[in-house]
Design a protein around this motif. Structure first.
Motif, PDB file in Angstrom:
ATOM      1  N   ALA A  23       0.847  -1.088  -0.089  1.00  0.00           N
ATOM      2  CA  ALA A  23       0.060  -0.113   0.003  1.00  0.00           C
ATOM      3  C   ALA A  23       0.870   1.005  -0.064  1.00  0.00           C
ATOM      4  CB  ALA A  23      -0.982  -0.234   1.287  1.00  0.00           C
ATOM      5  N   LEU A  24       2.031   1.292   0.807  1.00  0.00           N
ATOM      6  CA  LEU A  24       2.880   2.459   0.792  1.00  0.00           C
ATOM      7  C   LEU A  24       3.425   2.544  -0.505  1.00  0.00           C
ATOM      8  CD1 LEU A  24       3.916   4.592   2.722  1.00  0.00           C
ATOM      9  CD2 LEU A  24       5.845   3.031   3.180  1.00  0.00           C
ATOM     10  N   VAL A  25       4.343   1.396  -0.939  1.00  0.00           N
ATOM     11  CA  VAL A  25       4.651   1.770  -2.805  1.00  0.00           C
ATOM     12  C   VAL A  25       3.612   2.063  -3.591  1.00  0.00           C
ATOM     13  CG1 VAL A  25       5.942   0.458  -4.157  1.00  0.00           C
ATOM     14  CG2 VAL A  25       6.537   0.092  -1.940  1.00  0.00           C
ATOM     15  N   GLY A  26       2.474   1.524  -3.361  1.00  0.00           N
ATOM     16  CA  GLY A  26       1.487   1.923  -4.271  1.00  0.00           C
ATOM     17  C   GLY A  26       1.001   3.383  -4.301  1.00  0.00           C
ATOM     18  N   ALA A  27       0.957   3.895  -2.844  1.00  0.00           N
ATOM     19  CA  ALA A  27       0.758   5.410  -2.727  1.00  0.00           C
ATOM     20  C   ALA A  27       1.703   6.223  -3.403  1.00  0.00           C
ATOM     21  CB  ALA A  27       0.498   5.662  -1.356  1.00  0.00           C
ATOM     22  N   PHE A  28       2.949   5.868  -2.990  1.00  0.00           N
ATOM     23  CA  PHE A  28       4.059   6.563  -3.513  1.00  0.00           C
ATOM     24  C   PHE A  28       4.039   6.772  -4.996  1.00  0.00           C
ATOM     25  CE2 PHE A  28       8.237   6.672  -5.459  1.00  0.00           C
ATOM     26  CZ  PHE A  28       8.620   7.893  -5.048  1.00  0.00           C
ATOM     27  N   LEU A  29       3.758   5.614  -5.878  1.00  0.00           N
ATOM     28  CA  LEU A  29       3.736   5.526  -7.340  1.00  0.00           C
ATOM     29  C   LEU A  29       2.612   6.373  -7.715  1.00  0.00           C
ATOM     30  CD1 LEU A  29       4.755   1.814  -8.068  1.00  0.00           C
ATOM     31  CD2 LEU A  29       5.974   3.661  -8.365  1.00  0.00           C
ATOM     32  N   LEU A  30       1.484   6.000  -7.126  1.00  0.00           N
ATOM     33  CA  LEU A  30       0.232   6.969  -7.537  1.00  0.00           C
ATOM     34  C   LEU A  30       0.392   8.385  -7.249  1.00  0.00           C
ATOM     35  CD1 LEU A  30      -2.741   4.766  -6.238  1.00  0.00           C
ATOM     36  CD2 LEU A  30      -2.136   5.060  -8.361  1.00  0.00           C
ATOM     37  N   LEU A  31       0.952   8.862  -6.334  1.00  0.00           N
ATOM     38  CA  LEU A  31       1.229  10.229  -6.138  1.00  0.00           C
ATOM     39  C   LEU A  31       2.117  10.711  -7.022  1.00  0.00           C
ATOM     40  CD1 LEU A  31       1.105  10.715  -2.439  1.00  0.00           C
ATOM     41  CD2 LEU A  31      -0.522  11.171  -3.808  1.00  0.00           C
ATOM     42  N   TRP A  32       3.319   9.809  -7.557  1.00  0.00           N
ATOM     43  CA  TRP A  32       4.197  10.308  -8.093  1.00  0.00           C
ATOM     44  C   TRP A  32       4.014  10.452  -9.799  1.00  0.00           C
ATOM     45  CZ3 TRP A  32       8.343   6.822 -11.154  1.00  0.00           C
ATOM     46  CH2 TRP A  32       9.328   7.533 -11.781  1.00  0.00           C
ATOM     47  N   LEU A  33       3.218   9.364 -10.290  1.00  0.00           N
ATOM     48  CA  LEU A  33       2.663   9.164 -11.598  1.00  0.00           C
ATOM     49  C   LEU A  33       1.292  10.224 -11.935  1.00  0.00           C
ATOM     50  CD1 LEU A  33       2.946   5.294 -12.039  1.00  0.00           C
ATOM     51  CD2 LEU A  33       4.500   7.373 -13.210  1.00  0.00           C
ATOM     52  N   PHE A  34       0.373  10.399 -10.913  1.00  0.00           N
ATOM     53  CA  PHE A  34      -0.793  10.931 -11.228  1.00  0.00           C
ATOM     54  C   PHE A  34      -1.083  12.376 -10.485  1.00  0.00           C
ATOM     55  CE2 PHE A  34      -1.306   6.241 -12.047  1.00  0.00           C
ATOM     56  CZ  PHE A  34      -1.588   6.438 -13.269  1.00  0.00           C
ATOM     57  N   TRP A  35      -0.326  12.783  -9.611  1.00  0.00           N
ATOM     58  CA  TRP A  35      -0.685  13.925  -8.873  1.00  0.00           C
ATOM     59  C   TRP A  35      -0.740  14.946  -9.710  1.00  0.00           C
ATOM     60  CZ3 TRP A  35      -2.567  14.882  -4.261  1.00  0.00           C
ATOM     61  CH2 TRP A  35      -2.333  15.991  -3.901  1.00  0.00           C
ATOM     62  N   THR A  36       0.091  15.305 -10.691  1.00  0.00           N
ATOM     63  CA  THR A  36       0.289  16.501 -11.362  1.00  0.00           C
ATOM     64  C   THR A  36      -0.839  16.451 -12.484  1.00  0.00           C
ATOM     65  OG1 THR A  36       2.603  16.818 -11.304  1.00  0.00           O
ATOM     66  CG2 THR A  36       1.698  18.044 -12.806  1.00  0.00           C
ATOM     67  N   PRO A  37      -1.043  15.439 -13.247  1.00  0.00           N
ATOM     68  CA  PRO A  37      -2.079  15.539 -14.391  1.00  0.00           C
ATOM     69  C   PRO A  37      -3.328  15.226 -13.589  1.00  0.00           C
ATOM     70  CG  PRO A  37      -0.973  13.423 -14.220  1.00  0.00           C
ATOM     71  CD  PRO A  37      -0.040  14.238 -13.426  1.00  0.00           C
ATOM     72  N   LEU A  38      -3.639  14.851 -12.380  1.00  0.00           N
ATOM     73  CA  LEU A  38      -4.925  14.805 -11.924  1.00  0.00           C
ATOM     74  C   LEU A  38      -5.188  16.078 -11.279  1.00  0.00           C
ATOM     75  CD1 LEU A  38      -7.334  13.218 -10.714  1.00  0.00           C
ATOM     76  CD2 LEU A  38      -6.177  12.494  -8.725  1.00  0.00           C
ATOM     77  N   THR A  39      -4.300  16.755 -10.477  1.00  0.00           N
ATOM     78  CA  THR A  39      -4.434  18.172  -9.869  1.00  0.00           C
ATOM     79  C   THR A  39      -4.810  19.111 -10.955  1.00  0.00           C
ATOM     80  OG1 THR A  39      -2.123  18.546  -9.727  1.00  0.00           O
ATOM     81  CG2 THR A  39      -3.336  17.503  -7.627  1.00  0.00           C
ATOM     82  N   ASP A  40      -3.980  19.220 -12.121  1.00  0.00           N
ATOM     83  CA  ASP A  40      -4.121  20.103 -13.035  1.00  0.00           C
ATOM     84  C   ASP A  40      -5.564  19.925 -13.802  1.00  0.00           C
ATOM     85  OD1 ASP A  40      -1.740  21.078 -13.036  1.00  0.00           O
ATOM     86  OD2 ASP A  40      -0.890  19.768 -14.596  1.00  0.00           O
ATOM     87  N   TRP A  41      -5.982  18.756 -13.983  1.00  0.00           N
ATOM     88  CA  TRP A  41      -7.549  18.399 -14.373  1.00  0.00           C
ATOM     89  C   TRP A  41      -8.452  18.831 -13.490  1.00  0.00           C
ATOM     90  CZ3 TRP A  41     -11.285  14.969 -12.663  1.00  0.00           C
ATOM     91  CH2 TRP A  41     -12.296  14.903 -13.679  1.00  0.00           C
ATOM     92  N   LEU A  42      -8.337  18.777 -12.400  1.00  0.00           N
ATOM     93  CA  LEU A  42      -9.243  19.111 -11.281  1.00  0.00           C
ATOM     94  C   LEU A  42      -9.386  20.679 -11.224  1.00  0.00           C
ATOM     95  CD1 LEU A  42      -8.573  16.707  -8.234  1.00  0.00           C
ATOM     96  CD2 LEU A  42     -10.750  16.909  -9.651  1.00  0.00           C
ATOM     97  N   ARG A  43      -8.203  21.273 -11.507  1.00  0.00           N
ATOM     98  CA  ARG A  43      -8.286  22.761 -11.403  1.00  0.00           C
ATOM     99  C   ARG A  43      -9.188  23.241 -12.599  1.00  0.00           C
ATOM    100  NH1 ARG A  43      -2.533  22.187 -10.059  1.00  0.00           N
ATOM    101  NH2 ARG A  43      -2.409  22.674  -7.764  1.00  0.00           N
ATOM    102  N   VAL A  44      -8.949  22.525 -13.632  1.00  0.00           N
ATOM    103  CA  VAL A  44      -9.815  23.165 -14.911  1.00  0.00           C
ATOM    104  C   VAL A  44     -11.406  22.771 -14.571  1.00  0.00           C
ATOM    105  CG1 VAL A  44     -10.094  22.552 -17.147  1.00  0.00           C
ATOM    106  CG2 VAL A  44      -7.783  22.667 -16.481  1.00  0.00           C
ATOM    107  N   GLU A  45     -11.402  21.583 -14.243  1.00  0.00           N
ATOM    108  CA  GLU A  45     -12.949  21.355 -13.881  1.00  0.00           C
ATOM    109  C   GLU A  45     -13.489  22.149 -12.700  1.00  0.00           C
ATOM    110  OE1 GLU A  45     -14.860  18.986 -15.322  1.00  0.00           O
ATOM    111  OE2 GLU A  45     -13.529  18.975 -16.805  1.00  0.00           O
ATOM    112  N   ALA A  46     -12.713  22.369 -11.662  1.00  0.00           N
ATOM    113  CA  ALA A  46     -13.081  23.348 -10.584  1.00  0.00           C
ATOM    114  C   ALA A  46     -13.452  24.755 -11.263  1.00  0.00           C
ATOM    115  CB  ALA A  46     -12.318  23.480  -9.448  1.00  0.00           C
TER     116      ALA A  46
END
Length: 266
Positions: free
Chosen positions: A50-73
């Motif tokens: 779970a720890l490694v999965g959280a690290f990989l998810l945050l590393w791979l998807f944090w920037t594109p996800l937050t950018d998409w959420l800002r546009v949607e918001a």
């Protein structure tokens, strides 16, 4: 000719009290089992995954996800009006805090359900060997295709949890759903993920269906208690294995009692 008498379809006085007593006994036995060195060591696998999965998810998807959420918001009138009002009051910008919180609320549960699925598929057999040899040695193993059933159950529960979590995220803006919905979805995950794996090796398919039907409420109570414990971050380390131990004790004890029911002539 013989048949196993089951009184599931007839009213049973005191069933709730027996179910509550069974849940309490399962938690008591699970606490004892969790202190064994084997079970303490078993905690590491799902936690590290779970720890490694959280690290990989945050590393791979944090920037594109937050950018998409800002546009949607920026297209949400409610968020824009609330943000303008807060800024005009000299407080803070809602968008600055809302986007990271929503992104974390999406990514972190994914790593959590991954750790729980790993515990269900790979750690539960270790749990069953540990408690089975010690407290349920006389319980015959009659399960069929246990690995396939366990994997399929983990896949569909994980998919249902992820879909339900994402689809109900907008409801978090409605008080008090931000508290109720996470508790509900984690209770769903803990109960549905573990109850099958707890009995799949020992119970026959017919016994498994009957046990899940008869003790569905007890498994949900266990899931709810584990979900409430999940609100405490330190509990995240042991909950995948501890919930497996609780469900194993509850399920195997229920199976033991089912097989002890009187066999009568038809």
């Amino acid at each position: 000719m013989t048949a196993l008498r089951t009184d599931f379809d007839t009213p049973q006085p005191g069933r709730f009290s027996r179910s509550a007593a069974g849940v309490g006994l399962a938690f008591k036995r699970a606490l004892v089992s969790q202190c064994h060195p084997t079970m303490l060591f078993a905690v590491l696998m799902p936690f590290l995954i779970a720890l490694v999965g959280a690290f990989l998810l945050l590393w791979l998807f944090w920037t594109p996800l937050t950018d998409w959420l800002r546009v949607e918001a920026s297209h949400w009138d409610f968020v824009n009006r609330t943000d303008e009002w807060l800024v005009a009051m000299g407080l803070f910008s809602l968008k600055i805090y809302l986007v990271p919180v929503v992104a974390a609320a999406i990514l972190l549960p994914v790593s959590g359900i991954l750790g729980l699925a790993i515990a269900a598929v790979f750690v539960m057999p270790l749990v069953l060997r540990h408690v089975g040899h010690r407290e349920y040695a006389g319980l015959a193993v009659q399960g069929k295709h246990s690995t396939a059933v366990s994997v399929w159950n983990a896949v569909w529960v994980s998919a249902a949890f992820a879909a339900g979590w994402l689809l109900t995220l907008p409801l978090w803006l409605v008080p008090p759903m931000a508290l109720i919905l996470p508790i509900f979805w984690w209770a769903f995950a803990f109960s549905r993920m573990m109850r099958v794996d707890a009995i799949v090796e020992h119970a026959s398919p017919a016994e498994r269906r009957l046990l899940i039907q008869r003790h569905n409420g007890g498994f949900w109570v266990i899931g709810l208690i584990c979900s409430l414990l999940n609100l405490l971050p330190p509990a995240w380390i042991i909950l995948p294995v501890f919930s497996a131990l609780v469900n194993a004790h509850y399920g195997l004890e229920a199976l033991k009692r089912l097989r002890e029911e009187r066999v009568i002539d038809v």
